[in-house]
Design a protein around this motif. Sequence first.
Motif, PDB file in Angstrom:
ATOM      1  N   PHE A  78       0.843  -1.203   0.000  1.00 29.83           N
ATOM      2  CA  PHE A  78       0.000   0.000   0.000  1.00 29.83           C
ATOM      3  C   PHE A  78       0.874   1.248   0.000  1.00 29.83           C
ATOM      4  N   HIS A  79       0.355   2.303  -0.610  1.00 29.85           N
ATOM      5  CA  HIS A  79       1.030   3.596  -0.673  1.00 29.85           C
ATOM      6  C   HIS A  79       0.181   4.625   0.068  1.00 29.85           C
ATOM      7  N   VAL A  80       0.802   5.735   0.406  1.00 29.03           N
ATOM      8  CA  VAL A  80       0.114   6.819   1.103  1.00 29.03           C
ATOM      9  C   VAL A  80       0.415   8.122   0.372  1.00 29.03           C
ATOM     10  N   ALA A  81      -0.591   8.945   0.184  1.00 28.62           N
ATOM     11  CA  ALA A  81      -0.396  10.255  -0.444  1.00 28.62           C
ATOM     12  C   ALA A  81      -1.090  11.318   0.394  1.00 28.62           C
ATOM     13  N   ILE A  82      -0.506  12.507   0.408  1.00 30.11           N
ATOM     14  CA  ILE A  82      -1.125  13.616   1.132  1.00 30.11           C
ATOM     15  C   ILE A  82      -0.958  14.889   0.322  1.00 30.11           C
ATOM     16  N   LEU A 172      -5.212   8.279   0.160  1.00 29.95           N
ATOM     17  CA  LEU A 172      -5.028   9.697  -0.141  1.00 29.95           C
ATOM     18  C   LEU A 172      -5.694  10.561   0.928  1.00 29.95           C
ATOM     19  N   PHE A 173      -4.909  11.488   1.494  1.00 27.07           N
ATOM     20  CA  PHE A 173      -5.390  12.349   2.564  1.00 27.07           C
ATOM     21  C   PHE A 173      -5.264  13.813   2.165  1.00 27.07           C
ATOM     22  N   GLY A 174      -6.219  14.616   2.638  1.00 27.58           N
ATOM     23  CA  GLY A 174      -6.167  16.050   2.395  1.00 27.58           C
ATOM     24  C   GLY A 174      -5.400  16.742   3.496  1.00 27.58           C
ATOM     25  N   GLN A 175      -5.243  18.035   3.348  1.00 31.72           N
ATOM     26  CA  GLN A 175      -4.518  18.786   4.362  1.00 31.72           C
ATOM     27  C   GLN A 175      -5.452  19.169   5.508  1.00 31.72           C
ATOM     28  N   GLU A 176      -4.843  19.542   6.613  1.00 30.78           N
ATOM     29  CA  GLU A 176      -5.610  19.871   7.812  1.00 30.78           C
ATOM     30  C   GLU A 176      -6.593  21.004   7.528  1.00 30.78           C
ATOM     31  N   GLY A 177      -7.821  20.841   7.961  1.00 28.72           N
ATOM     32  CA  GLY A 177      -8.836  21.876   7.768  1.00 28.72           C
ATOM     33  C   GLY A 177      -9.789  21.533   6.642  1.00 28.72           C
ATOM     34  N   PRO A 178      -9.408  21.816   5.384  1.00 30.48           N
ATOM     35  CA  PRO A 178     -10.335  21.573   4.280  1.00 30.48           C
ATOM     36  C   PRO A 178     -10.518  20.105   3.932  1.00 30.48           C
ATOM     37  N   GLY A 179      -9.598  19.252   4.343  1.00 29.98           N
ATOM     38  CA  GLY A 179      -9.710  17.832   4.012  1.00 29.98           C
ATOM     39  C   GLY A 179      -9.335  17.552   2.575  1.00 29.98           C
ATOM     40  N   VAL A 180      -9.788  16.429   2.076  1.00 31.72           N
ATOM     41  CA  VAL A 180      -9.481  16.033   0.705  1.00 31.72           C
ATOM     42  C   VAL A 180     -10.170  16.982  -0.267  1.00 31.72           C
ATOM     43  N   ALA A 205      -5.269  15.268  10.526  1.00 32.10           N
ATOM     44  CA  ALA A 205      -4.937  14.531   9.309  1.00 32.10           C
ATOM     45  C   ALA A 205      -3.913  13.432   9.574  1.00 32.10           C
ATOM     46  N   GLY A 206      -2.952  13.716  10.459  1.00 34.02           N
ATOM     47  CA  GLY A 206      -1.971  12.696  10.791  1.00 34.02           C
ATOM     48  C   GLY A 206      -2.593  11.516  11.518  1.00 34.02           C
TER      49      GLY A 206
END
Length: 227
Positions: A78-82, A172-180, A205-206
Amino acid sequence: MNRRTTLPVVTAEPGPTEWGEPSYGVGPWADEHDAAPDDPRYDPELLAAGDRRNVVDRYRYWSRAAIVADLDARRHPFHVAIENFAHDANIGTVVRTANAFAAAAVHIVGRRRWNRRGAMVTDRYQHVHHHPDLAALAEYARAGGLTVVAVDNVPGSVPLETVRLPRASLLLFGQEGPGVSDAARAVAGLTVSIAQFGSTRSINAGVAAGIAMHTWVRQHADLDAAW
């Protein structure tokens, strides 16, 4: 040597470490053992000076290259993206957690620069790739046969607690606040949500990344291979 081996902890004042605490780790090999090993995985400088890095006991005194090679032989698929459009400080935490769960790679989408403090130097052992935009990430996933799984609490998402994640996932994760972002959800083959029961609209997010990665581990990993 494995993680369950109890190694002596040096209590002298050897100088700052990755943790900022001088007592972390083990001292010179000669102080702990009879003869220096001839295994090529061991780093001569670490054998001589001690190893105070943030690594499990299995990798004590190993060179960085040897650790990466060993991890490469056992990484999960599995891979992780942010997304990184506002220098999200959580990226370091995501990298550190991805390293702990032996993710194949972490992908930073957007700005190339990111705050490495939270990674606690684990980015030295974790493959980290940069993509200028989501289209590039989507192409990478397509070429590698990865299903992009967006993680966000939005209408239409599937509860992470009830879904079976694809083995070849790119979480895939979005940044803190607005999300994906909307663009991220557009390239995702699946969007999952994490069950919440309190008053906050979203979790860190973390933290979300850690929950999702652990879900993948519970579903697909060989738990007998854990340290």
